[in-house]
Motif scaffolding. Structure first.
Motif, mmCIF file in Angstrom:
data_model
loop_
_atom_site.group_PDB
_atom_site.id
_atom_site.type_symbol
_atom_site.label_atom_id
_atom_site.label_comp_id
_atom_site.label_asym_id
_atom_site.label_seq_id
_atom_site.Cartn_x
_atom_site.Cartn_y
_atom_site.Cartn_z
ATOM 1 N N GLY A 89 46.447 34.002 -16.523
ATOM 2 C CA GLY A 89 45.149 34.295 -17.119
ATOM 3 C C GLY A 89 45.275 34.833 -18.538
ATOM 4 O O GLY A 89 44.403 34.591 -19.379
ATOM 5 N N ALA A 90 46.379 35.556 -18.811
ATOM 6 C CA ALA A 90 46.599 36.086 -20.152
ATOM 7 C C ALA A 90 46.776 34.957 -21.157
ATOM 8 O O ALA A 90 46.270 35.025 -22.284
ATOM 9 C CB ALA A 90 47.817 37.005 -20.163
ATOM 10 N N LEU A 91 47.490 33.909 -20.773
ATOM 11 C CA LEU A 91 47.686 32.776 -21.673
ATOM 12 C C LEU A 91 46.355 32.071 -21.949
ATOM 13 O O LEU A 91 46.026 31.771 -23.098
ATOM 14 C CB LEU A 91 48.692 31.797 -21.081
ATOM 15 C CG LEU A 91 48.952 30.528 -21.908
ATOM 16 C CD1 LEU A 91 49.456 30.894 -23.297
ATOM 17 C CD2 LEU A 91 49.956 29.617 -21.201
ATOM 18 N N VAL A 92 45.583 31.826 -20.888
ATOM 19 C CA VAL A 92 44.276 31.184 -21.067
ATOM 20 C C VAL A 92 43.355 32.074 -21.893
ATOM 21 O O VAL A 92 42.648 31.600 -22.799
ATOM 22 C CB VAL A 92 43.640 30.880 -19.697
ATOM 23 C CG1 VAL A 92 42.246 30.283 -19.873
ATOM 24 C CG2 VAL A 92 44.521 29.921 -18.897
ATOM 25 N N GLY A 93 43.385 33.372 -21.598
ATOM 26 C CA GLY A 93 42.561 34.305 -22.358
ATOM 27 C C GLY A 93 42.951 34.338 -23.827
ATOM 28 O O GLY A 93 42.090 34.440 -24.704
ATOM 29 N N GLY A 94 44.248 34.227 -24.110
ATOM 30 C CA GLY A 94 44.701 34.200 -25.496
ATOM 31 C C GLY A 94 44.167 32.998 -26.245
ATOM 32 O O GLY A 94 43.717 33.109 -27.394
ATOM 33 N N LEU A 95 44.187 31.838 -25.597
ATOM 34 C CA LEU A 95 43.645 30.631 -26.230
ATOM 35 C C LEU A 95 42.149 30.777 -26.500
ATOM 36 O O LEU A 95 41.651 30.379 -27.563
ATOM 37 C CB LEU A 95 43.908 29.414 -25.335
ATOM 38 C CG LEU A 95 45.395 29.061 -25.096
ATOM 39 C CD1 LEU A 95 45.499 27.923 -24.085
ATOM 40 C CD2 LEU A 95 46.080 28.682 -26.394
ATOM 41 N N LEU A 96 41.429 31.360 -25.539
ATOM 42 C CA LEU A 96 39.986 31.551 -25.712
ATOM 43 C C LEU A 96 39.679 32.515 -26.855
ATOM 44 O O LEU A 96 38.790 32.266 -27.678
ATOM 45 C CB LEU A 96 39.364 32.060 -24.415
ATOM 46 C CG LEU A 96 39.307 31.070 -23.249
ATOM 47 C CD1 LEU A 96 38.805 31.757 -21.985
ATOM 48 C CD2 LEU A 96 38.421 29.877 -23.594
#
Length: 327
Positions: free
Chosen positions: A279-286
């Motif tokens: 989720g941290a990776l996806v959140g970073g992209l967002l």
């Protein structure tokens, strides 16, 4: 019967996650469409999207270390950004002193941050002084101030730059992409994949997940919980070190630079779900996208304004994060 039950549980958990992912994707698409209408230029919006995704990969890597530490140790590490700044200055110092390629300083900065993280946890946080949440917050905040002021004393307040030899740029469907941003994004994704593999496919990763789920139960079956805590804190700190080296050629290096990355990383962690590495990776992209699109919506306004708006909305509507589980 156990396989059937497992499949049912996976489907039950996967359904809501897919719905939230689809909803998030829809909101992103709407935000891009509105940005396109506002700017009147598809090239400007496409450039913002590309730059946001490339930058978001780095944000995700920084947040992975932070969320790993929280997920296993329940420590909110306010020194994470300052440790990232330390790694940047290590990279800067090595490049200036030896002429080594900036990315090759990974072999120095990452092990150095790993050792620093292990020392910080074993020396400051694992004893009785760091037993309570209040003490942990004070210790990490004090450590952050100590590191920042130490960097100011040794390196001064003048901004530093880390030159990237052989940097280049190319056009991606009209958007300009520099080699430095591309390398940083690829490096962040690869390191994130290695971390995910470590957690999901290795014996040590199983121990980490066991301690995160139930520390007392893990200790009863023979897991050295204190050792796992120390190594997890060290790995999370090493992630910040890797992200710092990748980001150093893209920013102006100052002793207080870690503060801005720290703020963004906390937002990413909350957005992706506290303790959720993927989720941290996806959140970073967002968040990378939000930063860039904010400049289109608000012109000269700070890009962090849009980040804070997203942060408040997520806290209000879903405080456990987009991909976190309700307590």
């Amino acid at each position: 019967m156990s396989d059937t039950t497992a499949n049912i549980r996976a489907a039950a958990l996967g359904g809501p996650v897919l719905k939230r992912a689809a909803l998030t994707g829809g909101l992103v698409a709407i935000a891009i469409a509105v940005a396109l209408i506002r700017s009147g230029s598809g090239l400007v919006v496409w450039q913002s999207v590309v730059t946001g995704l490339l930058t978001g990969g780095l944000y995700g890597l920084i947040a992975m270390g932070l969320t790993l530490i929280f997920g296993v140790l329940d420590i909110v590490n306010f020194a994470h950004g300052a440790l990232l700044a330390v790694a940047m200055f290590i990279s800067f110092g090595v490049v200036q002193g030896t002429g080594l390629h900036p990315y090759l300083t990974l072999v120095i900065a990452v092990p150095a941050l790993f050792l620093i993280g292990a020392v910080v946890h074993r020396g400051l946080l694992s004893g009785s002084g760091g037993a309570t949440l209040e003490n942990q917050l004070l210790i990490t905040l004090g450590l952050s101030l100590l590191l920042e002021n130490g960097l100011l004393m040794f390196f001064g307040a003048e901004p530093k730059t880390v030159a990237l030899p052989g940097d280049f740029q190319f056009s991606l469907f009209g958007a300009v992409v520099t080699g430095g941003r591309l390398y940083a994004f690829i490096g962040a994704i690869l390191i994130g994949a290695v971390l995910f593999y470590l957690l999901r496919r290795t014996r040590f990763g199983t121990a980490i997940r066991a301690v995160a789920a139930n520390g007392q139960g893990a200790e009863l079956v023979g897991v050295n919980v204190r050792r796992v805590h120390t190594l997890t804190f060290a790995i999370g700190t090493a992630c910040a070190g890797a992200a710092a080296v990748l980001a150093a050629p893209l920013v102006t290096v100052t002793p207080t630079l870690g503060d801005q990355f720290n703020i963004t990383a906390f937002v990413v962690v909350v957005l992706g779900g506290m303790g959720n590495v993927a989720g941290a990776l996806v959140g970073g992209l967002l968040i990378g996208l939000v930063e860039q699109l904010t400049t289109i919506y608000m012109g000269g306004q700070s890009s962090l304004l849009g980040v804070f708006v997203v942060f408040l909305v997520v806290l209000f509507l879903r405080p456990e994060g987009l991909f976190g589980r309700k307590s």
